[in-house]
Scaffold this motif. Structure first.
Motif, mmCIF file in Angstrom:
data_model
loop_
_atom_site.group_PDB
_atom_site.id
_atom_site.type_symbol
_atom_site.label_atom_id
_atom_site.label_comp_id
_atom_site.label_asym_id
_atom_site.label_seq_id
_atom_site.Cartn_x
_atom_site.Cartn_y
_atom_site.Cartn_z
ATOM 1 N N TYR A 1 0.721 -1.201 -0.038
ATOM 2 C CA TYR A 1 0.007 -0.101 0.048
ATOM 3 C C TYR A 1 0.828 1.226 0.062
ATOM 4 C CZ TYR A 1 -3.079 -3.597 1.909
ATOM 5 O OH TYR A 1 -3.841 -4.611 2.273
ATOM 6 N N ARG A 2 0.359 2.219 -0.940
ATOM 7 C CA ARG A 2 0.899 3.529 -0.559
ATOM 8 C C ARG A 2 0.395 4.436 0.397
ATOM 9 N NH1 ARG A 2 3.813 4.745 -5.761
ATOM 10 N NH2 ARG A 2 4.561 2.774 -6.650
ATOM 11 N N ARG B 1 -1.869 6.563 0.748
ATOM 12 C CA ARG B 1 -3.383 6.917 0.877
ATOM 13 C C ARG B 1 -4.139 5.594 1.497
ATOM 14 N NH1 ARG B 1 -8.321 7.842 -1.821
ATOM 15 N NH2 ARG B 1 -7.788 6.853 -3.608
ATOM 16 N N ALA B 2 -3.855 4.484 0.677
ATOM 17 C CA ALA B 2 -4.404 3.236 0.982
ATOM 18 C C ALA B 2 -4.121 2.983 2.492
ATOM 19 C CB ALA B 2 -4.299 2.093 -0.222
ATOM 20 N N ALA C 1 -6.060 4.943 4.925
ATOM 21 C CA ALA C 1 -7.614 4.406 5.123
ATOM 22 C C ALA C 1 -7.753 3.168 5.832
ATOM 23 C CB ALA C 1 -8.049 4.089 3.415
ATOM 24 N N LEU C 2 -6.717 2.233 5.814
ATOM 25 C CA LEU C 2 -6.973 1.011 6.708
ATOM 26 C C LEU C 2 -6.775 1.353 8.082
ATOM 27 C CD1 LEU C 2 -5.254 -1.471 4.428
ATOM 28 C CD2 LEU C 2 -7.555 -1.823 5.342
ATOM 29 N N LYS D 1 -8.982 -3.809 -1.322
ATOM 30 C CA LYS D 1 -9.279 -2.487 -1.917
ATOM 31 C C LYS D 1 -9.723 -1.581 -0.932
ATOM 32 C CE LYS D 1 -10.180 -3.845 -6.378
ATOM 33 N NZ LYS D 1 -10.768 -3.857 -7.619
ATOM 34 N N PRO D 2 -8.432 -1.120 -0.082
ATOM 35 C CA PRO D 2 -8.705 -0.476 1.027
ATOM 36 C C PRO D 2 -9.594 0.996 0.875
ATOM 37 C CG PRO D 2 -6.348 -0.802 0.986
ATOM 38 C CD PRO D 2 -7.155 -1.317 -0.531
ATOM 39 N N THR D 3 -9.349 1.611 -0.212
ATOM 40 C CA THR D 3 -10.143 2.850 -0.368
ATOM 41 C C THR D 3 -11.597 2.693 -1.081
ATOM 42 O OG1 THR D 3 -8.843 3.307 -2.404
ATOM 43 C CG2 THR D 3 -7.716 4.131 -0.457
ATOM 44 N N SER D 4 -12.076 1.329 -1.337
ATOM 45 C CA SER D 4 -13.223 1.212 -1.895
ATOM 46 C C SER D 4 -14.470 1.614 -1.125
ATOM 47 C CB SER D 4 -13.318 -0.106 -2.487
ATOM 48 O OG SER D 4 -13.427 -0.988 -1.317
ATOM 49 N N SER E 1 -14.834 0.964 3.087
ATOM 50 C CA SER E 1 -15.185 2.044 4.038
ATOM 51 C C SER E 1 -16.556 1.691 4.602
ATOM 52 C CB SER E 1 -15.170 3.416 3.114
ATOM 53 O OG SER E 1 -16.094 3.564 2.434
ATOM 54 N N SER F 1 -11.216 -5.686 2.013
ATOM 55 C CA SER F 1 -10.622 -4.340 2.764
ATOM 56 C C SER F 1 -9.269 -4.242 2.641
ATOM 57 C CB SER F 1 -11.221 -4.113 4.229
ATOM 58 O OG SER F 1 -12.537 -3.679 4.148
#
Ligand SMILES: Nc1ncnc2c1ncn2[C@@H]1O[C@H](COP(=O)(O)OP(=O)(O)O)[C@@H](O)[C@H]1O
Ligand SMILES: [Mg+2]
Length: 382
Positions: free
Chosen positions: A15-16, A18-19, A22-23, A352-355, A359, A349
């Protein structure tokens, strides 16, 4: 050829910021500060592919480590539990409503919030086991053909812990081999959620409970209590803040016993179908348990497969009206990503942590986190 320890398709799991943020539920800047201060090695994209920019990339293991570090630092406030673990049974008497998905997503998000979670698969289908990276049907002999090692094979289940416990409760000498620590799988490392997997042998627990004498509904509850002083081989509940049972969809001794052990029953129901009947049956089971044993877990209802376009929902919502005090504050939308994620042996999750679905489950987990911390810090009652 290096053999892998799970089936998870992990190639996309770098993950970069942002992802990763989000987690963990933090901004990019906070995450940068965390990773500078935590003294945990954070990889750079260039470590994995030469020529890539040297930006930070986080593996799931690293994020779970950061989550525990954040708790230890007091950056996330979790009061001392006066009573633990808090037990959740994910249960409704209907298949395909999102029980397993909810159990697995809760395990991931609650652990990211700093709680220590054990997910226990008690469904013979083993879907939670699969979602966490293990193939319930694979045998040891087949392992190398699939390029996995013994860690990826389900060798013991919750039955391996419970059956010797039932023997001892009966006063009979345990004839079967006691299970070792190996029953607990750690697909994302020590700091991630732990898993007690299932394969078809979990069915032996149902038989064991059927043959058990006395208050068979209470045996799982008693095992959890007894394990806290280390007297149950293979499992110690005091290592966890939360235990999550992923239950089968039918009325069974096993799921009733899991419910009797539970502080909270989470019932996911599909909003595009008739799940309300299944919910009524759960309510009746809770009432019966209250009458027999003075045990009354809270019920939380989580609408899943939500689609605003479905006309039926209007009717569903009026049917749900009498349960409105128990409804979760948000719903889980329909998403084709869920069935796909199972094929990758990974919770959505983490993929796709930002999906949107991720969320939504995170939002639900925040609601459950508050309940769990509240119950845990109040103590009493158990
Ligand atoms: N919100 C959702 N939208 C679309 N599909 C979903 C959703 N939640 C779960 N699914 C899919 O529906 C199927 C049943 O879900 P699952 O969690 O296994 O239910 P259960 O454990 O209640 O039988 C799975 O294929 C799963 O991927
Ligand atoms: Mg299931």
């Amino acid at each position: 050829m290096a053999l892998r320890s799970t089936f998870a398709i992990t190639s996309g799991l770098q993950y970069r910021l942002r992802a990763a943020g989000a987690l963990l539920g933090v901004t990019d800047n906070t995450l940068r500060t965390y990773s500078d201060n935590a003294g945990i090695e954070v990889k750079r994209a260039s470590d994995f592919s030469p020529g890539a920019p040297p930006v930070r990339v986080f593996l799931p293991e690293t994020l779970f480590q950061l989550a525990q570090w954040r708790r230890a630092q007091g950056y996330i406030k979790i009061p001392q539990f006066a009573r633990s673990p808090i037990v959740l049974a994910i249960y409704v008497i209907k298949g395909g409503t999102g029980k397993t998905t909810t159990a697995v997503e809760l395990a991931i998000h609650l652990q990211m919030m700093g709680l220590r979670v054990a997910l226990i698969d008690i469904d013979i289908q083993g879907n939670a086991t699969q979602s966490m990276g293990y193939e319930p049907d694979l045998t040891m002999d087949e392992a190398t053909a699939y390029e996995v090692n013994a860690d990826a094979i389900v060798q013991d289940t919750f039955a391996s812990i419970m059956l010797p416990f039932l023997d001892r409760s009966r006063g009979s000498l345990a004839l079967r081999a006691e299970v070792g620590e190996g029953v607990i799988k750690k697909p994302f490392g020590e700091h991630g959620p732990h898993l007690i997997p299932a394969d078809t042998f979990i069915g032996d627990l149902e038989q064991g409970l059927a043959l058990a004498k006395g208050q068979r509904e209470l045996y799982i509850r008693q095992m959890i209590e007894a394990s806290k002083d280390g007297s149950v081989p293979g499992f110690n509940a005091s290592n966890y803040d939360v235990i999550l049972f992923d239950c089968p969809p039918n009325v069974s001794f096993t799921s009733t016993a899991a419910m009797a052990a539970a502080d909270i029953v989470v019932s996911p129901i599909r909003l595009d179908a008739f799940s309300v009947k299944g919910l009524t049956k759960v309510m009746n089971e809770i009432t019966a348990m209250d009458e027999a044993y003075k045990l009354r877990p809270q019920l939380v209802i989580l609408p899943t497969h939500y689609s605003p376009h479905l006309a039926r929902i209007g009717r569903m919502q009026s049917q749900l009206n009498k349960y409105r005090d128990m409804l979760a504050p948000n719903v889980i939308s329909t998403s084709e990503e869920f069935p796909k994620s199972l094929e990758n042996y990974l919770p959505l999750s983490l993929q796709k942590p930002t999906s949107t679905p991720a969320s939504e489950y995170r939002m639900f987990a925040e609601f459950m986190f508050k309940k769990i911390v509240d119950l845990g810090s109040k103590g009493g009652g158990k």
